[in-house]
Design an enzyme around this catalytic site. Structure first.
Site, PDB file in Angstrom:
ATOM      1  N   ASP A   1    -111.403 -15.107 -86.730  1.00  0.00           N
ATOM      2  CA  ASP A   1    -109.956 -15.143 -86.621  1.00  0.00           C
ATOM      3  C   ASP A   1    -109.551 -16.584 -86.915  1.00  0.00           C
ATOM      4  OD1 ASP A   1    -107.236 -14.428 -85.703  1.00  0.00           O
ATOM      5  OD2 ASP A   1    -107.747 -15.732 -84.025  1.00  0.00           O
TER       6      ASP A   1
ATOM      7  N   ASP B   1    -105.968 -18.301 -86.250  1.00  0.00           N
ATOM      8  CA  ASP B   1    -105.048 -18.982 -85.345  1.00  0.00           C
ATOM      9  C   ASP B   1    -105.519 -18.902 -83.896  1.00  0.00           C
ATOM     10  OD1 ASP B   1    -103.050 -19.552 -87.436  1.00  0.00           O
ATOM     11  OD2 ASP B   1    -102.912 -17.369 -87.508  1.00  0.00           O
TER      12      ASP B   1
ATOM     13  N   ASP C   1    -109.835 -15.186 -80.285  1.00  0.00           N
ATOM     14  CA  ASP C   1    -109.232 -15.816 -79.108  1.00  0.00           C
ATOM     15  C   ASP C   1    -108.274 -14.905 -78.367  1.00  0.00           C
ATOM     16  OD1 ASP C   1    -106.079 -17.041 -79.720  1.00  0.00           O
ATOM     17  OD2 ASP C   1    -107.220 -16.117 -81.333  1.00  0.00           O
TER      18      ASP C   1
END
Length: 225
Positions: free
Chosen positions: A6, A8, A165
Site C-alpha cells: 500500500d 499512503d 496500514d
C-alpha cells in the site's frame, strides 16, 4: 515470493497531505470544520469513495467527478513537494530490490497521485509495477487492486505478501488470499478485527517497523511448497 505495498500511510507519510487537500477542498464548498478526526475515518479508502461519501455526508451539490478533480489538484501540489518516505520502509524496499524480490504498489490513490509520490520520494527507482483503485472495479476492502498487482507481477496470490496500514487494506489482502504485514497508521485501530487476519501485526505502527525484521519474517514464514 512477491511483495505488494500500500502507498499512503505505509510507504510514505502522506496522510497529512490528504487531510490538508481534503480540508482545502471542502472549504471551497463551504465546509469549514473538517478535522483530523473526520479525516481518520477515510484512511485506507479510495479517494473516489471518500469524495462520494463527502457528497452525501455534507450535502454537497457538486458532482463526484468535480470534487475528485478539485481534491486531486490540491493533493498533487502537496505530494510533489512535501511527501516523506518512512526511512525503514525505504530501507525495506532497497533490501527487497537487492534480493531480487518482485514488488508492486497497490493504492486507492489516483494514478497521477501515485506517480507524483513515487517520483517525489525516489521510490520509483525500485517500484515499477503500480495499480490504482481507479483501474479496477472496486477499491479496498475488495481484493481487486491486490489481485491485479499479483497478475501484473505474474505471481499467484498465495505467494504474495501485502504491507498495509489500514483496516480496509488488511481486509482486502485477506480476501485476496495473501499474507499481510499490518502496520496500523491509526494506533487506536490496531485492535480492529480486520487486522486480526494479518500474519504479522505491529500495533505500534511505523515506530515498531524494522526492515531487517520484516525481511526475516518474510523468509521464515514463506510457504515451503
Amino acid at each position: 515470493m512477491s511483495v505488494i505495498f500500500d502507498l499512503d500511510g505505509t510507504l510514505v507519510d502522506s496522510e497529512p497531505n490528504y487531510y490538508e487537500a481534503g480540508r482545502r477542498t471542502l472549504a471551497e464548498y463551504g465546509i469549514a470544520d473538517f478535522t483530523w478526526a473526520d479525516h481518520e475515518r477515510y484512511v485506507g479508502i479510495s479517494t473516489q469513495e471518500t469524495v462520494a461519501d463527502w457528497k452525501d455526508r455534507y450535502g454537497l451539490r457538486a458532482p463526484v467527478g468535480e470534487l475528485l478533480a478539485v481534491k486531486n489538484r490540491h493533493y498533487l501540489g502537496l505530494a510533489r513537494s512535501a511527501t516523506r518516505a518512512y526511512p525503514e520502509m525505504r530501507a525495506f524496499v532497497e533490501l527487497l530490490a537487492a534480493e531480487g524480490v518482485p514488488m508492486a504498489v497497490a493504492s486507492g490513490s489516483s494514478p497521477e497521485a501515485i506517480a507524483a509520490v513515487l517520483n517525489g520520494t525516489g521510490l520509483d527507482a525500485h517500484l515499477h509495477t503500480v495499480v490504482s483503485a481507479d483501474e479496477v472495479p472496486h477499491g479496498k476492502p475488495a481484493p481487486d487492486v491486490f489481485l491485479e498487482a499479483a497478475r501484473r507481477l505474474g505471481a499467484t496470490p498465495s505467494d504474495c505478501v501485502v504491507l498495509e496500514d489500514a483496516a480496509p487494506g488488511a481486509a482486502a489482502a485477506h480476501a485476496a488470499g495473501m499474507r499481510c504485514i499490518a502496520i496500523p497508521y491509526v494506533p487506536g485501530q490496531a485492535d480492529a478485527p480486520e487486522f486480526a487476519t494479518a500474519g504479522l501485526l505491529l500495533p505500534g505502527g511505523q515506530a515498531q517497523f524494522r526492515a531487517r525484521s520484516a525481511y526475516d519474517w518474510l523468509v521464515n514464514s514463506a510457504d515451503p511448497s
